[in-house]
Structures are given as C-alpha cells and as structure tokens.
Design a protein around this motif. Structure first.
Motif, PDB file in Angstrom:
ATOM      1  N   ASP A   1       5.890   0.148   5.767  1.00 46.87           N
ATOM      2  CA  ASP A   1       6.686  -1.072   5.783  1.00 46.87           C
ATOM      3  C   ASP A   1       6.065  -2.198   4.957  1.00 46.87           C
ATOM      4  O   ASP A   1       6.613  -3.300   4.911  1.00 46.87           O
ATOM      5  CB  ASP A   1       6.887  -1.550   7.227  1.00 46.87           C
ATOM      6  CG  ASP A   1       7.773  -0.609   8.025  1.00 46.87           C
ATOM      7  OD1 ASP A   1       8.589   0.098   7.402  1.00 46.87           O
ATOM      8  OD2 ASP A   1       7.655  -0.573   9.260  1.00 46.87           O
ATOM      9  N   GLY A   2       4.920  -1.916   4.340  1.00 47.45           N
ATOM     10  CA  GLY A   2       4.299  -2.911   3.465  1.00 47.45           C
ATOM     11  C   GLY A   2       3.378  -3.893   4.158  1.00 47.45           C
ATOM     12  O   GLY A   2       2.843  -4.796   3.518  1.00 47.45           O
ATOM     13  N   TYR A   3       3.152  -3.736   5.459  1.00 46.06           N
ATOM     14  CA  TYR A   3       2.251  -4.635   6.181  1.00 46.06           C
ATOM     15  C   TYR A   3       0.857  -4.013   6.207  1.00 46.06           C
ATOM     16  O   TYR A   3       0.434  -3.422   7.203  1.00 46.06           O
ATOM     17  CB  TYR A   3       2.764  -4.912   7.591  1.00 46.06           C
ATOM     18  CG  TYR A   3       4.079  -5.655   7.600  1.00 46.06           C
ATOM     19  CD1 TYR A   3       4.134  -6.998   7.233  1.00 46.06           C
ATOM     20  CD2 TYR A   3       5.262  -5.008   7.949  1.00 46.06           C
ATOM     21  CE1 TYR A   3       5.342  -7.680   7.215  1.00 46.06           C
ATOM     22  CE2 TYR A   3       6.477  -5.684   7.935  1.00 46.06           C
ATOM     23  CZ  TYR A   3       6.509  -7.023   7.566  1.00 46.06           C
ATOM     24  OH  TYR A   3       7.698  -7.691   7.542  1.00 46.06           O
ATOM     25  N   VAL A   4       0.181  -4.107   5.083  1.00 43.26           N
ATOM     26  CA  VAL A   4      -1.118  -3.466   4.941  1.00 43.26           C
ATOM     27  C   VAL A   4      -1.987  -4.288   4.004  1.00 43.26           C
ATOM     28  O   VAL A   4      -1.499  -4.855   3.027  1.00 43.26           O
ATOM     29  CB  VAL A   4      -0.961  -2.023   4.396  1.00 43.26           C
ATOM     30  CG1 VAL A   4      -0.266  -2.013   3.049  1.00 43.26           C
ATOM     31  CG2 VAL A   4      -2.295  -1.325   4.298  1.00 43.26           C
ATOM     32  N   LYS A   5      -3.242  -4.380   4.341  1.00 40.80           N
ATOM     33  CA  LYS A   5      -4.226  -4.988   3.446  1.00 40.80           C
ATOM     34  C   LYS A   5      -5.471  -4.113   3.510  1.00 40.80           C
ATOM     35  O   LYS A   5      -6.125  -4.011   4.552  1.00 40.80           O
ATOM     36  CB  LYS A   5      -4.558  -6.417   3.859  1.00 40.80           C
ATOM     37  CG  LYS A   5      -5.511  -7.132   2.895  1.00 40.80           C
ATOM     38  CD  LYS A   5      -5.722  -8.576   3.307  1.00 40.80           C
ATOM     39  CE  LYS A   5      -6.708  -9.290   2.371  1.00 40.80           C
ATOM     40  NZ  LYS A   5      -6.189  -9.397   0.996  1.00 40.80           N
ATOM     41  N   ILE A   6      -5.763  -3.461   2.399  1.00 42.91           N
ATOM     42  CA  ILE A   6      -6.907  -2.561   2.349  1.00 42.91           C
ATOM     43  C   ILE A   6      -8.193  -3.359   2.572  1.00 42.91           C
ATOM     44  O   ILE A   6      -8.369  -4.441   2.025  1.00 42.91           O
ATOM     45  CB  ILE A   6      -6.944  -1.814   1.003  1.00 42.91           C
ATOM     46  CG1 ILE A   6      -5.722  -0.897   0.897  1.00 42.91           C
ATOM     47  CG2 ILE A   6      -8.229  -1.005   0.852  1.00 42.91           C
ATOM     48  CD1 ILE A   6      -5.534  -0.234  -0.447  1.00 42.91           C
TER      49      ILE A   6
END
Length: 623
Positions: free
Chosen positions: A383-388
């Motif tokens: 869903d695009g809610y990601v921060k590596i």
C-alpha cells in the motif's frame, strides 16, 4: 462475527469458509495431509472434551512441545475452549530451562510430539518430585498418547459439550489464555501472561495491512511457540488463507514450490541466506548471462517503493527487462507467485529489502515483543506505507511515546497482563499509567507519504560508554557491518575502553569465492583468516563503514573468528539475536588481547541449544 477470544476463530472459519478443504496442512510420506475448516473445528472440540474428561479445570496449565503441525493448532484451540492456559515451549531448550519452566509454570500435563523430544525433556522430569504427566503425539511404547485424549473426548462429547458451550459463553476477552516463556538473551526465561484480548486485538490489527486473501497459501516454518509466528498463524486463519507447515528448514524452497506459496514469515537471517544463495548462483555464469545477472542485483539495490511511479522511463524499462530475465526465475524457485514476506526479530539489510522488492518479493518488516502480543509497528509496502530503515507506522490501536532517554514506551490492549509470579518485575516494566517499557531505544521519522515511521536504534541495555564518556549504540554498527556480503555476524565491543572494536564471524561462502579469485592457497578457514590479504580485505570493509559514523563511533580494531554463530551452538537466541553475555564470555581472551589486557581464564559456555529438525506427526501415526 466479532472475534474477541482466540477460539472465536473456529466459528469464524466454519461460517465464513465452510468449504475450505485446506485451512491447515502438513506433509507425510511425500503427501500433503490437508484439514478442512470443519476438521479443525471438530478435532479442537473433541480434544477440549477429552481434556475436561481428564479432570483438568479452567486455569490449569498445559505445556506443549512440538514442531509446527496442524495438531499444534487443534491442541491450542482445545486448551482455549476448555479455559486452560496454553504454555507452548521451544523444542530446543536445555534440560535446566525445561526444568525451570515445568516447575515455575506448575503445569499438570506436557504434550510432546515425538520420542526425540521425550528423551530431551526426560532429564528435567527425572529431577522433579511431582513432574507433569506426559502425553505423546507419536505412538511410543509405554507412554500416554494424545490419541487417548481425542478418543476420550469423542466418547464424552454428550457429557462435556455443554461444559464447553458454557465456557465459550462465560470466558471473557480479558481472561488469561497463554503463558509464553521468553527465550531472552540472559538469565532464566520469564513467563509472559497474555489474555484473549491481548492476542486478538493485535492480530486483527496487523491482518488489515496484509493484502492476502482466502485464496492465498502460506508456508509456516518459524516455531509456533514464539508469539510472532503464532500471531501470524491466527492472522492467516482470520483471512481464511491456507497454512502449510514445512517439513523442516531444509525443505522450505521445495515446499514453497510445491504449494505455489503466496507468502511466509521469516527472521532476517533466513532472508539473508536466501539472498546469499541467489547471489552465489550467478558466480558460475559466464559472458552476457553473468553480466545481466550481476546488473540485476545492482538494479535491485536502487529500488524504492515510494519513488517507483515517478522514476524515469529508462528505469521502468530496466525493471521490466530484469524481471523477465532474472527476477521471474527467482520467483519460480519459490512457486511462481509474487510473495508477501513478514519479518521481525531484528533489522534486515536495506539492500535485501530493495532487491527482493524489485523481484516482486515484498518484505513487511515489523517490530514487537512477546509482552506486546507482539506487534507494535509494521511497514506496509504493497500500500506504499513503507520507509526502508524503519519498522513502519504504529499499528492501529497501539499507543507509542518515548522516555527522556529515547526508550520506546507503548500502551494499549496489546500489553501483557504481567509476568507470572513476578509482580515486582511487572511493576518495573509497566508503569502506573499503563505504559510498557520495551527496553528498546528509537525515534519517529517522517516519510514521503506524510506517514510517521518508527526507527529502532538499539537495545537500551546494550548501549555502552567509552572511557571518554561517549555513548555507543552497538546495534547500529552491527547492522551496518552485516550489510557487507563478507560478514555473517558481528559483535561490537568497547565498554569503558578508549575505542570501539568488533568481533566478526565471516560469511565464508563469499570469502572463499574472493580467495579463489585472488589465487590464495590455504589449508582451512583458520589459515585463511590469518592471511594478511584477508585481514586487509576486512580492514577495507570496515573503513568503508566507518565513513558513516562519528569519530568516536568508528571501529578502530577487529578480530576474525572461524566459529559460526547460531542458535544451535548457543551463540544466538532462538530468534537469532546475539547472546552477548555468552559471546563476551567465549571471546573474552580475544577482547583482552584487542585492548592489551591480561587474558582471563577460559570458562565454558553457560548454555547451548541444539537444533532439531522435527517431523510432523498425526494422531494415528506410528513411532
């Protein structure tokens, strides 16, 4: 229907997925044995009737020691239905730890899956005045069998089904349901008491960020006695996804290909091993094929979830090209589908997250503890809610704040009831306002989506001071070191010393390939590590890493060791975290040498785990 107690999942499954033929499955003699939702419901209730027939009363404790199999679930649900406290225990503990848990929990029965585990726990049982009664899943001469409980339940169903129905009506969400003994990295295991609400509120919350459906198939191989895999087990059942249990750790790839899996849970070390094997596969290629394969890794390392839709047409063409020539073949090795992989326990290297994402293998990196049921935060890449580099947004229904020293505090329905028989320690970690003190240090950071993400920086107890008074967060350095393909594990040291040093367990697969390329000749790994060329190579690796850290944080010295660090030899916990106290004891002479001190006498390692590959056993299976 509302799910507020663990056993509510059974009614949910037979109501929502009545025709599901394979909610649970295991492999025996080359064939997958599948259980339908109705099988699951039926066996769980029969076992509950049988447990009541044995004289067990609500609140009694029952231990299970088993590998992953459908029968684990049947017993888990049966215990909850009968109002009993499930105490699932690792199959790889030492006799002393088993004796501590058996005694401390006051369990009345122990259910083990096979003769291997029975022999393992026997020394602990023999030391007890009033040991729990043992039942085995396998057919072992002279032992009580789980099949007896099932038969007793079937025979007594008319008498005991009203009792179970009454318990289902009266058991409350806040009632205690399980006792989890944390493996820990020091001292005796602590008993974490969790309620139905603790567990249900948590898996319902993290289920919402997973795109799998009732058509999905997952492979399970992490121990179900650990709260992480157990919570995901409920999570998948809530979705109606089919759960297949791997034969053992050596058959994961084969089993995934057989079932055409859509996902699995892992710890970072497992993903690192998969990555290393994929990388090593290209070393035998030549010519254009080798060049394409190598560039696929370089392309993957540039992948960014949040930027992909905005990148150049050239990048998108490259993505399509490498997907058709390389990444597609990776997926075929694991069943052919794009995969959802949930991971936790420790941080995972960014290059692995990026490369796998480029290949259609999406990693949901999260964070939590047994005491928090377990999830606090998790990334949601689909869903695009990601921060590596972070463990994702805070889970819905979970509160988080930070103490003055940066320690992560959390509050909500996920926080445990307390530690069993230890109100003093419970009061130390859960304050008067209900905030649980995790012992981890972290911060919230922003992302391009406007979402806030939790970043873990270290374990509070692991942070140390140099002699000059400067603080060192060893996990930051260790995680950075492990990004190198030449390093398998690393432990940063230097408390009260002038500078930071590190003990390194090399990645010998990569190191051997490097030595071959440089025409180096050596008799064994010990000789290889002692060679000047090898030491210079690792110095270069460390020098590159040091550029990202302040002067006082930089590694000034290092030592290479031939030992593999694993849970099997007791140097890593069952969740593959460094057991620092044991490692420090093992390498104290080496550390003394680094800092020019007199070597201390050698002491044996305090404890060790042995790794056992457990076959799956059914109710009627032979010894």
């Amino acid at each position: 229907m509302e799910i507020t107690r663990i056993f509510d999942l059974l009614d949910h499954l037979v109501t929502s997925y009545p025709d599901k033929p394979d909610i649970l499955a295991c492999k025996e003699k080359g064939e997958w044995i599948k259980y339908s939702t109705h099988d699951y419901y039926k066996y769980s209730h029969y076992l509950a009737y049988g447990l009541i027939e044995m004289g067990l009363k609500p609140g009694d404790k029952v231990i299970t020691i088993s590998g992953n199999c459908p029968e684990w679930n049947f017993m888990d649900m049966a215990l909850a239905l009968a109002g009993l406290i499930h105490v699932p225990v690792y199959p790889t503990l030492s006799p002393d730890n088993y004796q501590h848990i058996f005694t401390h929990s006051e369990a009345k029965y122990v259910f083990v899956s096979n003769n291997i585990l029975l022999r393992r726990i026997r020394p602990a049982l023999d030391k007890m005045e009033n040991p729990p009664i043992v039942y085995t899943l396998a057919n072992i001469e002279g032992e009580h069998r789980t099949l007896e409980v099932l038969k007793a339940g079937i025979a007594s169903r008319e008498k005991n089904s009203p009792i179970v129905a009454h318990l289902k009506d009266t058991i409350q969400p806040d009632d205690w349901v399980t006792l989890i003994y944390t493996s820990g990295t020091t001292g005796q295991p602590k008993g974490v008491m969790l309620s139905h609400r603790n567990i249900c509120s948590n898996f319902i919350a993290h289920e919402k960020v997973n795109p799998m459906t009732s058509e999905s198939r997952v492979l399970s191989f992490l121990p179900l006695n650990h709260m992480y895999e157990r919570s995901m087990n409920y999570h998948f059942q809530l979705k109606g996804a089919s759960i297949y249990y791997a034969e053992n750790m050596g058959t994961i790839q084969q089993n995934m290909a057989e079932i055409h899996a859509h996902g699995f849970c892992a710890v970072p070390r497992v993903l690192e091993m998969v990555y290393d094997k994929l990388y090593a596969a290209g070393k035998d290629f030549t010519g254009l094929r080798k060049k394409i394969y190598t560039r696929a890794f370089k392309h993957g390392a540039r992948y960014d979830y949040t930027l992909f839709k905005k990148v150049s047409l050239g990048y998108q063409i490259s993505q399509f090209f490498f997907d058709r020539t390389v990444y597609r073949h990776w997926r075929e090795r694991f069943g052919g589908n794009r995969l959802i992989v949930i991971t936790g326990s420790s941080s995972i290297q960014p290059r692995i997250i990026r490369t796998f994402a480029a290949a259609g293998i999406y990693i949901y990196e999260g964070y939590g503890l047994s005491e928090t049921s377990p999830v606090i935060a998790v990334n949601n890449p689909v869903d695009g809610y990601v921060k590596i580099g972070t463990v994702g947004p805070i889970l819905k229904g979970v509160e988080v704040k930070f103490a003055d020293d940066g320690e992560i505090l959390t509050r909500g329905p996920h926080v445990m009831l307390g530690y069993y028989k230890d109100p003093e320690y419970t009061a130390q970690v859960i304050d008067s306002d209900g905030w649980f003190h995790t012992g981890d240090v972290g911060e919230m950071v922003g992302g391009l989506t406007g979402q806030r993400y939790l970043r873990i920086t270290d374990r509070k107890k692991d942070i140390f001071k140099l002699s000059a008074g400067k603080y060192i967060a060893p996990q930051l350095l260790e995680n950075k070191l492990r990004e190198s393909e030449y390093i398998d594990q690393a432990m940063v040291v230097g408390e009260n010393e002038k500078s930071v040093a590190v003990i390194i367990s090399p990645n010998f697969n990569t190191l051997h390939y490097w030595a071959l390329k440089h025409h180096m000749h050596y008799r064994d790994n010990g000789v290889l590590l002692s060679m000047p060329e090898t030491k210079e190579k690792y110095k270069q690796v460390i020098d590159n890493i040091n550029r990202d850290f302040a002067a006082h944080e930089q590694i000034k010295n290092f030592r290479l060791v031939v030992d593999e660090w694993s849970s099997a030899n007791g140097l890593l916990s069952p969740t593959l975290k460094l057991k620092r106290n044991i490692l420090m004891d093992k390498y104290k002479n080496l550390i003394a040498e680094i800092y020019g001190k007199e070597a201390a006498p050698v002491n044996p390692i305090i404890s060790a785990f042995r790794s056992v590959e457990l076959p799956n056993f059914g109710f009627g299976r032979k010894k």
